[in-house]
Design a protein around this motif. Structure first.
Motif, short mmCIF file in Angstrom:
data_model
loop_
_atom_site.label_atom_id
_atom_site.label_comp_id
_atom_site.label_asym_id
_atom_site.label_seq_id
_atom_site.Cartn_x
_atom_site.Cartn_y
_atom_site.Cartn_z
N LEU A 11 0.84 -1.19 0.00
CA LEU A 11 0.00 0.00 0.00
C LEU A 11 0.88 1.24 0.00
CD1 LEU A 11 -2.77 1.42 0.34
CD2 LEU A 11 -2.47 1.12 2.83
N VAL A 12 0.59 2.15 -0.91
CA VAL A 12 1.39 3.37 -1.01
C VAL A 12 0.46 4.53 -1.35
CG1 VAL A 12 1.90 3.00 -3.46
CG2 VAL A 12 3.47 4.38 -2.06
N GLN A 13 0.82 5.72 -0.92
CA GLN A 13 0.02 6.90 -1.24
C GLN A 13 0.33 7.38 -2.65
OE1 GLN A 13 0.78 9.78 1.89
NE2 GLN A 13 -1.06 9.13 2.97
N ALA A 14 -0.62 8.05 -3.23
CA ALA A 14 -0.42 8.63 -4.55
C ALA A 14 0.83 9.51 -4.54
CB ALA A 14 -1.63 9.44 -4.97
N GLY A 15 1.62 9.37 -5.60
CA GLY A 15 2.88 10.09 -5.68
C GLY A 15 4.07 9.32 -5.13
N GLY A 16 3.80 8.20 -4.48
CA GLY A 16 4.86 7.40 -3.90
C GLY A 16 5.51 6.46 -4.90
N SER A 17 6.42 5.64 -4.40
CA SER A 17 7.20 4.74 -5.25
C SER A 17 7.23 3.33 -4.65
CB SER A 17 8.64 5.25 -5.38
OG SER A 17 8.67 6.52 -5.98
N LEU A 18 7.40 2.37 -5.51
CA LEU A 18 7.61 0.98 -5.11
C LEU A 18 8.57 0.33 -6.10
CD1 LEU A 18 4.03 -0.38 -4.27
CD2 LEU A 18 5.89 -0.05 -2.64
#
Length: 128
Positions: A11-18
């Motif tokens: 799970l990541v917030q918008a604008g984040g990276s994985l």
């Protein structure tokens, strides 16, 4: 037996990276295999994201991912990565890697029938 194991979703917030990883066993990617990252969102068909020819490193990114996603391979680790930046809620999906004898990345990404072996998938959820 050829196996692919994906990891790195979450799970990541918008604008984040994985960064997703796809580890292959039962074959050596640099022997002449192509690998593709595909994704499937709920209610939608599986689509190509980014693809790579492991022997020569040539890559192809689908239009909506260009500039945000990047595929790479570490043949010594028999692993293909997908770096995803500036994630959007629309990127929410299960991400799969698939291996194929087809070595032209553009062809791999445009046809989900090419991969002969698939991993189990890793879920990426992007919150707004």
């Amino acid at each position: 037996e050829v196996q692919l194991v994906e990891s790195g979703g979450g799970l990541v917030q918008a604008g984040g990276s994985l960064r997703l990883s796809c580890v292959a066993s039962g074959l050596a990617l640099d022997d002449g295999w192509g690998v593709g990252w595909f994704r499937q969102a709920p209610g939608k068909e599986r689509e190509g994201v980014s693809c790579i020819s492991s022997p020569d490193g040539s890559t192809y990114d689908s239009d909506s991912m260009k500039g945000r996603f990047a595929i790479s391979s570490d043949n010594a680790k028999n692993t293909v990565y997908l770096e995803m930046n500036n994630l959007e809620p629309e990127d929410t999906a299960v991400y799969y890697c698939g291996v194929t004898a087809v070595r032209i990345p553009r062809f791999i990404c445009k046809d989900v029938r090419y991969p002969e072996v698939w991993g189990q998938g890793t879920l990426v959820t992007v919150s707004s």
